[in-house]
Design a protein around this motif. Structure first.
Motif, short mmCIF file in Angstrom:
data_model
loop_
_atom_site.label_atom_id
_atom_site.label_comp_id
_atom_site.label_asym_id
_atom_site.label_seq_id
_atom_site.Cartn_x
_atom_site.Cartn_y
_atom_site.Cartn_z
N ALA A 78 0.83 -1.21 0.00
CA ALA A 78 0.00 0.00 0.00
C ALA A 78 0.86 1.26 0.00
O ALA A 78 0.61 2.20 -0.76
CB ALA A 78 -0.93 -0.02 1.20
N LEU A 79 1.91 1.27 0.87
CA LEU A 79 2.73 2.48 0.97
C LEU A 79 3.44 2.77 -0.35
O LEU A 79 3.41 3.89 -0.87
CB LEU A 79 3.75 2.29 2.10
N SER A 80 4.08 1.73 -0.93
CA SER A 80 4.78 2.00 -2.19
C SER A 80 3.78 2.28 -3.31
O SER A 80 4.09 3.03 -4.23
CB SER A 80 5.75 0.87 -2.55
N GLY A 81 2.60 1.66 -3.21
CA GLY A 81 1.57 1.94 -4.22
C GLY A 81 1.19 3.40 -4.23
O GLY A 81 1.06 4.03 -5.28
N PHE A 82 1.05 3.98 -3.02
CA PHE A 82 0.69 5.40 -2.92
C PHE A 82 1.77 6.27 -3.56
O PHE A 82 1.48 7.16 -4.38
CB PHE A 82 0.51 5.76 -1.45
N PHE A 83 3.04 5.99 -3.22
CA PHE A 83 4.10 6.82 -3.75
C PHE A 83 4.30 6.59 -5.25
O PHE A 83 4.65 7.50 -5.98
CB PHE A 83 5.40 6.58 -2.97
N LEU A 84 4.03 5.36 -5.68
CA LEU A 84 4.16 5.08 -7.11
C LEU A 84 3.11 5.87 -7.90
O LEU A 84 3.41 6.45 -8.95
CB LEU A 84 3.99 3.57 -7.35
N SER A 85 1.89 5.93 -7.38
CA SER A 85 0.88 6.69 -8.12
C SER A 85 1.18 8.18 -8.05
O SER A 85 0.88 8.92 -9.00
CB SER A 85 -0.54 6.39 -7.63
N LEU A 86 1.79 8.63 -6.95
CA LEU A 86 2.20 10.04 -6.87
C LEU A 86 3.20 10.35 -7.99
O LEU A 86 3.07 11.36 -8.70
CB LEU A 86 2.81 10.27 -5.50
N ILE A 87 4.19 9.45 -8.16
CA ILE A 87 5.16 9.65 -9.25
C ILE A 87 4.41 9.70 -10.57
O ILE A 87 4.64 10.56 -11.42
CB ILE A 87 6.20 8.52 -9.28
N GLY A 88 3.46 8.75 -10.73
CA GLY A 88 2.73 8.65 -11.98
C GLY A 88 2.01 9.93 -12.36
O GLY A 88 2.09 10.39 -13.50
N ILE A 89 1.33 10.54 -11.38
CA ILE A 89 0.56 11.77 -11.68
C ILE A 89 1.48 12.84 -12.25
O ILE A 89 1.20 13.45 -13.29
CB ILE A 89 -0.12 12.29 -10.39
N ILE A 90 2.60 13.05 -11.57
CA ILE A 90 3.50 14.13 -12.01
C ILE A 90 4.12 13.78 -13.36
O ILE A 90 4.25 14.63 -14.25
CB ILE A 90 4.62 14.35 -10.97
N VAL A 91 4.49 12.50 -13.51
CA VAL A 91 5.18 12.10 -14.74
C VAL A 91 4.26 12.26 -15.96
O VAL A 91 4.69 12.75 -17.01
CB VAL A 91 5.68 10.65 -14.60
N ILE A 92 2.99 11.91 -15.80
CA ILE A 92 2.07 12.07 -16.93
C ILE A 92 1.98 13.54 -17.33
O ILE A 92 2.06 13.90 -18.51
CB ILE A 92 0.67 11.54 -16.58
N ALA A 93 1.83 14.40 -16.31
CA ALA A 93 1.72 15.83 -16.63
C ALA A 93 2.97 16.31 -17.35
O ALA A 93 2.89 17.08 -18.33
CB ALA A 93 1.48 16.62 -15.35
N ILE A 94 4.12 15.84 -16.89
CA ILE A 94 5.37 16.33 -17.48
C ILE A 94 5.56 15.80 -18.90
O ILE A 94 6.17 16.47 -19.74
CB ILE A 94 6.53 15.96 -16.53
N ALA A 95 5.00 14.63 -19.17
CA ALA A 95 5.14 14.06 -20.52
C ALA A 95 4.58 15.01 -21.58
O ALA A 95 5.12 15.11 -22.68
CB ALA A 95 4.43 12.72 -20.58
N PHE A 96 3.52 15.73 -21.24
CA PHE A 96 2.97 16.68 -22.21
C PHE A 96 3.82 17.94 -22.31
O PHE A 96 3.78 18.67 -23.28
CB PHE A 96 1.54 17.07 -21.81
N TYR A 97 4.55 18.20 -21.25
CA TYR A 97 5.30 19.46 -21.15
C TYR A 97 6.61 19.38 -21.92
O TYR A 97 7.03 20.34 -22.56
CB TYR A 97 5.58 19.67 -19.67
N ILE A 98 7.21 18.17 -21.88
CA ILE A 98 8.58 18.02 -22.39
C ILE A 98 8.75 18.45 -23.85
O ILE A 98 9.60 19.29 -24.14
CB ILE A 98 9.08 16.58 -22.16
N PRO A 99 7.93 17.90 -24.80
CA PRO A 99 8.25 18.23 -26.20
C PRO A 99 8.21 19.72 -26.48
O PRO A 99 8.97 20.22 -27.32
CB PRO A 99 7.17 17.48 -26.99
N PHE A 100 7.35 20.46 -25.76
CA PHE A 100 7.25 21.89 -26.02
C PHE A 100 8.35 22.65 -25.31
O PHE A 100 8.88 23.63 -25.82
CB PHE A 100 5.87 22.41 -25.58
N TYR A 101 8.69 22.16 -24.12
CA TYR A 101 9.69 22.90 -23.35
C TYR A 101 11.08 22.72 -23.95
O TYR A 101 11.90 23.64 -23.91
CB TYR A 101 9.68 22.42 -21.89
N LEU A 102 11.34 21.53 -24.50
CA LEU A 102 12.67 21.26 -25.03
C LEU A 102 12.97 22.07 -26.28
O LEU A 102 14.12 22.19 -26.68
CB LEU A 102 12.84 19.77 -25.32
N ARG A 103 11.91 22.64 -26.88
CA ARG A 103 12.13 23.42 -28.10
C ARG A 103 13.15 24.52 -27.90
O ARG A 103 13.89 24.88 -28.82
CB ARG A 103 10.81 24.07 -28.53
#
Lengths: 673, 315
Positions: A78-103
């Motif tokens: 449960a504990l690692s599951g919580f932190f894993l989903s926390l990573i997931g939320i941020i990572v998904i958001a950043i995935a949209f950010y990267i291609p535009f920011y790297l320009r």
């Protein structure tokens, strides 16, 4: 579930390796694939984490490497599951950010491929730390995480400032790794095994003295990485110099990985917990919260301000953790569960809003090339959507209802008000003081983020760059929108999240909040309705409804609604210009006068007469961190001095070196025989 | 149904009585200062006048400037729901939408937006007001939380209805923590509602002002909403002072007689506090801005003393 977990880690690694394989071919396509893979990995993290949290299953996976005692072992509970989903939320958001920011790095000397390589590995190693089930895999991935993030911090290495910051970061990261290694060493010595399950079951063999030492090492090690005071110094240096999405990952996720490590060791591996630990965690937490926000208030560099505010938020999380330890060791597991939930909730909240704010800072940086708040202004007219999302982030971090920061602070307050059940007088006195510090911190955070928003986004543009800012790229806006709406959801429907998080204390020490109090979706009443209740949906809906009703009633009965636009009043002199606005430094000047001893202020006012007969007044203000100047600077000097002394050993003469080798060998033989 | 009706009546009373309370305080101040008082219902006329006038918005203003008055007004109404005015034993008390922490948080939300609105127009006055408001609130807000924590720990509940219920039902003892808490909350009331000695509500266009500087650019219906919510806020704080520390007469059951006694008692207490406020304001001079932190830090210390004396002496 095993497949999803392993798959997403592999995908994250692959997203880092691909750019190395394809090097300079098809750069645009490569960036797209890279971000898609990162997004997929994030999706995998979220789904694996949420599945574990909701079904309450845990999986263990062992991979042998061929060496005895060194095997990869992964464990998802449960504990690692919580932190894993926390990573997931941020990572998904950043995935949209990267291609535009790297320009912005296109057609520069900056190698985008290396950035992508380290980003992918960084993500994979962070998730591996969360999943590690034995000391070897934990430390291996921990060091991977430190190293890859070092390369991300030093990414723009042509600036001397960045190199210096990265060096401090690397040093601190290694210190933290060293202390964690020592803590694990003690645990391994007493349990005779390396995997966490055995350590957990053998925890009773640990003598109190060694348990205390192991705790201190672990607290220091994870504390360095999470940025607690007084070992926070790397944070305000490293965060501003990394690319913005990396700052978001480091502040939003990596600090949380350290929090995870602390929770894992204290609540799971050490067995019996002592109230003194809770006291220490809480006091350091209170200190960090106050120190962080006071220094954040004085910063004008937006990203450094956000970094100091991370110190503050880590402090708030520590206050919750400390309360939890105190309550559990005093025999009140229900209240311990409440405090732990508050801490975890704040961990999640901070990850979301801090990433949002860093991404917003990145958007500003990309379009205005400005770090400094004093050079921004009026951005709400130039980038309206970014401004809205950033506002949501600011309200959330300032802990104002009905947004998410408020929920976790509310829960922490609720826990800290239950001190009357405690047996010890000291704790009964100290906990209200911690609550007072938390209250003061909240109010100062509101001031700090009012300053940030008011100076950066409102008023008139202060410089040409800010005047010519344009709309942010679609993907960047989308990622900020996703995080902003997560802030809203976490703030308005806390009952669901608390219901999910409630499984963590249940799995760690067998007690959660009583299920009757966590099942209402409209209300949260963590202890009982007789003690307290908070209904975020009604408050939020009420505000919206009342605004609409007021609007229409006034339209009905007031003057016909067509407001007139007129220039602001200029005292009849005319010519209001952008220099007449309150600056960021001026905004916090009254607070600076009140708490003047908290900072090392270096104020300089110089007047000079110009040729036209006018006097020109120049005002300079430098704010230095007391801890940096009084602890680290002398230490640095001392180390340099002793290094110089030791350098005498290095004569450069081959014969002397041979003699060294010979004597070392002799002494070793003497010791062995 | 009955409780819902009472809640609605309570909110309407907050809306209706708050200008009257301000008019009463202004009247008394004038009389104490040997001036001819305006009519006690003058604040109503002011509000109606402002609502009827056309609104003028500065060119640089963004949506935040236009949204803030509505937000402040809604927050004040929600505060009116959360603070018990004249009756406590409502069944709804157990399902409150928010407790004291939420109440303080909502006021902080309104202030956050007002501060942003002050900076939105990009004039020196707005920024000045905003900066000072943040100075005052950064010390007054935690103090308010501490006072309410003291009460919450006494009643082991943060729900205001239940706190007052507990205080009525327990026999009267003079607790040291309550003395500190009362003094603290009284000083917070002065600071939070912009009264002398922290801020002078009667001045416009002086370099000393705080609240008025932030709202300098507001006009018409926006100004009406902001003034009205400031009046409600003043009333909320006075109600908190009177109902927590002097909870006598408040209706504990839903019969008509006890409700009317409760209402009468509350109004009398409010007007009594209005008198005290007018006398203090007449006797005190406004503090210099940089004297205000001393006042506020004394407040903070009093509130900390309140909570500490509670945990040390009373548990």
């Amino acid at each position: 579930m095993t497949l999803i977990t392993i798959g997403s880690i592999l995908i994250a690694t692959l997203s880092g390796l691909l750019p190395i394989i394809f090097l300079k071919r098809w750069p645009t396509l490569l960036r797209l694939i890279h971000s898609t893979l990162i997004g997929l990995a994030g999706l995998g993290f979220i789904s694996a984490g949420l599945l574990t949290l909701s079904t309450n299953q845990s999986i263990i996976l062992n991979l042998t490497t061929g060496f005895p005692a060194i095997s990869w072992s992964l464990h998802l509970d449960a504990l690692s599951g919580f932190f894993l989903s926390l990573i997931g939320i941020i990572v998904i958001a950043i995935a949209f950010y990267i291609p535009f920011y790297l320009r912005q790095y296109e057609n520069t000397k900056q190698s985008i491929n290396s950035l992508m390589f380290f980003t992918g590995l960084f993500l994979a190693s962070m998730s591996l730390v969360i999943l590690a089930n034995n000391i070897f895999s934990f430390l291996f991935s921990w060091e991977m995480m430190s190293l890859t993030s070092y390369f991300l911090v030093i990414y723009q290495h042509q600036y001397a400032e960045n190199r210096k910051a990265a060096q401090v970061y690397l040093l601190m990261a290694h210190l933290s790794g060293l202390f964690i290694l020592l803590a694990f060493g003690i645990l391994a010595k007493f349990s005779g095994a390396y995997d966490f399950q055995t350590i957990h079951t053998h925890a009773a063999t640990l003598t109190p003295l060694w348990a205390n030492i192991a705790f201190l090492f672990a607290f220091l090690g994870f504390g360095i990485k999470s940025g607690m005071v007084p070992v926070h110094v790397w944070l305000p240096k490293a965060h501003p110099v990394a690319p913005s999405h990396i700052s978001a990952l480091m502040s939003g996720v990596m600090l949380k990985v350290a929090i995870y490590g602390l929770i894992r060791i204290v609540f799971n591996l050490l067995g019996v917990i002592h109230w003194q630990w809770g006291m220490l965690i809480m006091c350091i937490g209170g200190l960090s919260a106050l120190w962080g926000i006071l220094y954040a208030l004085m910063q004008n560099n937006l990203k450094r301000l956000l970094a100091y505010s991370s110190v503050e938020n880590i402090g708030i999380i520590f206050i919750g953790l400390g309360l939890s330890v105190i309550f559990i060791s005093d025999g009140h597991p229900m209240l311990g569960a409440l405090s732990l939930i508050a801490a975890l909730y704040h961990t999640l909240n901070h990850a979301v809003f801090k990433s949002l704010l860093f991404l917003g800072a990145g958007a500003i940086l990309q379009h205005t090339h400005e770090h400094d708040l004093e050079n921004m202004g009026g951005l709400i007219h130039k980038m309206p959507q970014t401004a809205l999302f950033f506002l949501i982030g600011c309200i959330s971090i300032a802990a104002l209802p009905p947004f998410n920061g408020f929920v976790s602070e509310w829960l922490t307050f609720q826990a800290s008000l239950q001190t009357s059940v405690l047996h010890s007088n000291i704790m009964r006195v100290v906990i209200p003081i911690a609550a007072a510090v938390l209250a003061l911190t909240g109010a100062l955070a509101a001031a700090c983020f009012a300053k940030v928003y008011g100076v950066a986004f409102l008023g008139k543009s202060r410089t040409r760059h800010a005047r010519h800012a344009r709309k942010t790229g679609l993907g960047m806006r989308f990622s900020m929108a996703a995080l902003a709406s997560t802030c809203l959801l976490l703030g308005i429907f806390p009952a669901f999240i608390i219901h999910l998080i409630n499984k963590i204390p249940a799995s760690l020490f067998g007690t959660g909040l009583s299920p009757t109090h966590v099942q209402h979706w409209l209300w949260i009443a963590p202890i009982s309705f007789k003690v307290s209740s908070y209904s975020s949906p009604i408050i939020c809906g009420g505000i919206i409804l009342l605004c609409i009703i007021t609007y229409f009633l006034l339209r009905q009965f007031g003057h016909s609604y067509a407001y007139k636009k007129n220039p602001a009043w200029d005292c009849g002199f005319g010519g209001l210009n952008t220099r007449m606005q309150y600056s960021a430094t001026a905004f916090v000047m009254p607070i600076r006068r009140v708490f003047h001893n908290a900072w090392q202020l270096d104020e300089k006012i110089t007047t000079e007469n110009t040729e036209d007969g006018d006097t020109k007044i120049r005002y300079e203000l430098r704010i230095k961190d007391w801890i940096w100047t009084t602890c680290y600077k002398p230490l640095d000097k001392y180390i340099q001095k002793s290094a110089k002394l030791l350098a005498h050993l290095q004569g450069g003469n081959m014969r002397i070196y041979l003699a060294y080798t010979f004597f070392t060998l002799l002494i070793l033989l003497l010791v062995v025989s | 149904m009955k409780t819902l009706l009472i809640e609605i009546i309570q909110v309407l009373l907050f809306l209706a009585l708050s200008p009257l309370l301000l008019g009463w305080i202004k009247c008394l101040k004038c009389l104490l200062q040997n001036r001819r008082p305006p009519s006690i219902i003058q604040p109503y006329f002011n509000l109606i006048k402002l609502i009827r006038k056309q609104t003028i918005v500065p060119c640089e203003a963004s949506w935040i400037f236009r949204f803030t008055p509505y937000l402040m007004f809604s927050v004040s109404i929600l505060a009116g729901i959360m603070v018990p005015l004249f009756a406590i034993n409502l069944p709804i008390a157990y399902m409150q939408i928010g407790d004291v922490i939420v109440l303080i948080g909502l006021f902080a939300l309104a202030r956050f937006f007002l501060v942003l609105a002050g900076m939105d127009i990009g004039t020196a006055f707005g920024g000045m007001g905003s900066s000072r408001e943040m100075l005052i609130s950064s010390l007054a807000e935690p103090s308010a939380l501490l006072v309410l924590f003291t009460l919450a720990m006494t009643a082991s509940s943060t729900n205001l209805y239940l706190i007052i219920k507990h205080l009525i039902e327990s026999s009267f003892v003079l607790r040291p923590s309550f003395v500190f808490a009362f003094l603290g909350l009284a000083m917070i009331t002065l600071a939070e509602t912009g009264r002398i000695p922290i801020d002078n509500p009667a001045t416009h266009l002086e370099l000393t002002m705080t609240h008025e500087a932030m709202i300098l650019e507001y006009s018409g219906r926006y100004l009406a909403l902001i003034e009205w919510s400031a009046q409600i806020k003043l009333m909320v704080y006075l109600v908190l002072l009177s109902n927590i520390f002097f909870p006598w007469g408040i209706a504990t059951n839903l019969t008509l007689s006890s409700l009317s006694i409760g209402l009468l008692a509350t109004i009398l207490k409010l007007f009594g506090f209005g008198l005290i406020l007018a006398i203090t304001e007449t006797n005190l001079a406004k503090l210099r801005l940089f004297r205000a932190p001393y006042f506020l830090s004394i407040t903070f210390m009093l509130c900390l003393l309140a909570i500490l004396s509670h945990v040390i002496l009373e548990i």
